[in-house]
Write a protein that holds these residues in place. Structure first.
Motif, PDB file in Angstrom:
ATOM      1  N   ASP A   1      -1.591   9.493   1.647  1.00  0.00           N
ATOM      2  CA  ASP A   1      -2.630   8.974   0.746  1.00  0.00           C
ATOM      3  C   ASP A   1      -2.034   7.996  -0.270  1.00  0.00           C
ATOM      4  OD1 ASP A   1      -1.343  11.209  -0.474  1.00  0.00           O
ATOM      5  OD2 ASP A   1      -3.014  11.436  -1.870  1.00  0.00           O
ATOM      6  N   THR A   2      -0.796   8.201  -0.666  1.00  0.00           N
ATOM      7  CA  THR A   2      -0.133   7.274  -1.584  1.00  0.00           C
ATOM      8  C   THR A   2       0.124   5.938  -0.881  1.00  0.00           C
ATOM      9  OG1 THR A   2       0.914   9.123  -2.733  1.00  0.00           O
ATOM     10  CG2 THR A   2       1.883   6.945  -3.080  1.00  0.00           C
TER      11      THR A   2
ATOM     12  N   GLN B   1      -3.165   4.132  -0.758  1.00  0.00           N
ATOM     13  CA  GLN B   1      -3.473   3.547  -2.066  1.00  0.00           C
ATOM     14  C   GLN B   1      -2.610   2.320  -2.332  1.00  0.00           C
ATOM     15  OE1 GLN B   1      -2.948   6.811  -4.787  1.00  0.00           O
ATOM     16  NE2 GLN B   1      -4.709   7.923  -3.975  1.00  0.00           N
TER      17      GLN B   1
ATOM     18  N   GLN C   1      -4.146  -0.549  -0.495  1.00  0.00           N
ATOM     19  CA  GLN C   1      -5.374  -0.991  -1.154  1.00  0.00           C
ATOM     20  C   GLN C   1      -5.071  -1.811  -2.401  1.00  0.00           C
ATOM     21  OE1 GLN C   1      -7.311   2.795  -1.661  1.00  0.00           O
ATOM     22  NE2 GLN C   1      -8.135   2.803   0.423  1.00  0.00           N
ATOM     23  N   GLU C   2      -4.079  -1.372  -3.174  1.00  0.00           N
ATOM     24  CA  GLU C   2      -3.719  -2.106  -4.391  1.00  0.00           C
ATOM     25  C   GLU C   2      -3.116  -3.470  -4.041  1.00  0.00           C
ATOM     26  OE1 GLU C   2      -1.737  -3.689  -7.766  1.00  0.00           O
ATOM     27  OE2 GLU C   2      -0.690  -3.061  -5.951  1.00  0.00           O
TER      28      GLU C   2
END
Length: 192
Positions: A176-177, A180, A183-184
């Motif tokens: 999940d990191t 993320q 996405q960032e």
């Protein structure tokens, strides 16, 4: 017929931000292609001067190292380096502590490299800008030296990131990191 200097197309399959480590590695391929274009541009300018093809190639090199490369370095500074530095600072008592500290020392060197690359790019970009706008027809020896210094900074840097730092960070980060992170990275580039 005028000789043409151009950036070759993408050879690797397209990857997206849903695979951020693959995206970072693909950026390294683009760095190498852009550095190769700079080398070919230098040879072209020696033979043909600052013709239209040389001006376009200079614009391509400028575009990559003015826009994409700083974003790539920021990706590493935000997402790849911090977990590796934090792991070394966590004070593990097992045998992994030495390995974590060795990786952290490498990361600190890569951070210094980013600063040196930015300074070297500042020196290299001036003659490229002048060529791109048509106000320079040949590179002087100090321009050539600036290009050499800039390109030389990337050799060990890319190798250490690909062989050691990216795999170490990827092993530390939860899925999940990583999601993320991708996405960032996309958001900072105006995506999603």
């Amino acid at each position: 017929m005028t000789a043409r200097v151009s950036l070759p197309g993408v050879r690797s399959p397209g990857v997206g931000f849903e695979q951020p480590f693959e995206m970072l590695e693909a950026c390294h391929e683009r760095v190498l292609r852009s550095l190769d274009l700079l080398q070919r541009l230098r040879a072209h300018v020696r033979s043909h001067g600052g013709d239209a093809s040389a001006r376009q190639a200079a614009q391509d090199v400028l575009r990559y190292f003015d826009i994409a490369a700083p974003l790539h370095h920021e990706d590493e500074e935000r997402h790849v380096f911090p977990p590796l530095l934090a792991r070394a600072g966590a004070g593990h008592s097992d045998g992994g502590a030495q390995a974590a500290e060795a990786v952290a020392q490498l990361v600190r060197q890569l951070q210094r490299d980013h600063i040196a690359m930015a300074a070297a790019w500042d020196a290299a970009r001036g003659p490229l800008q002048a060529l791109a706008r048509g106000s320079l027809d040949a590179f002087a020896p100090d321009h050539e030296a600036a290009f050499d210094r800039f390109a030389a900074l990337y050799a060990d840097h890319l190798r250490h990131e690909d062989a050691t730092v990216y795999p170490a960070a990827q092993a530390l980060l939860a899925p999940d990191t990583v999601q993320q992170m991708g996405q960032e990275m996309a958001r900072r580039r105006g995506g999603r």
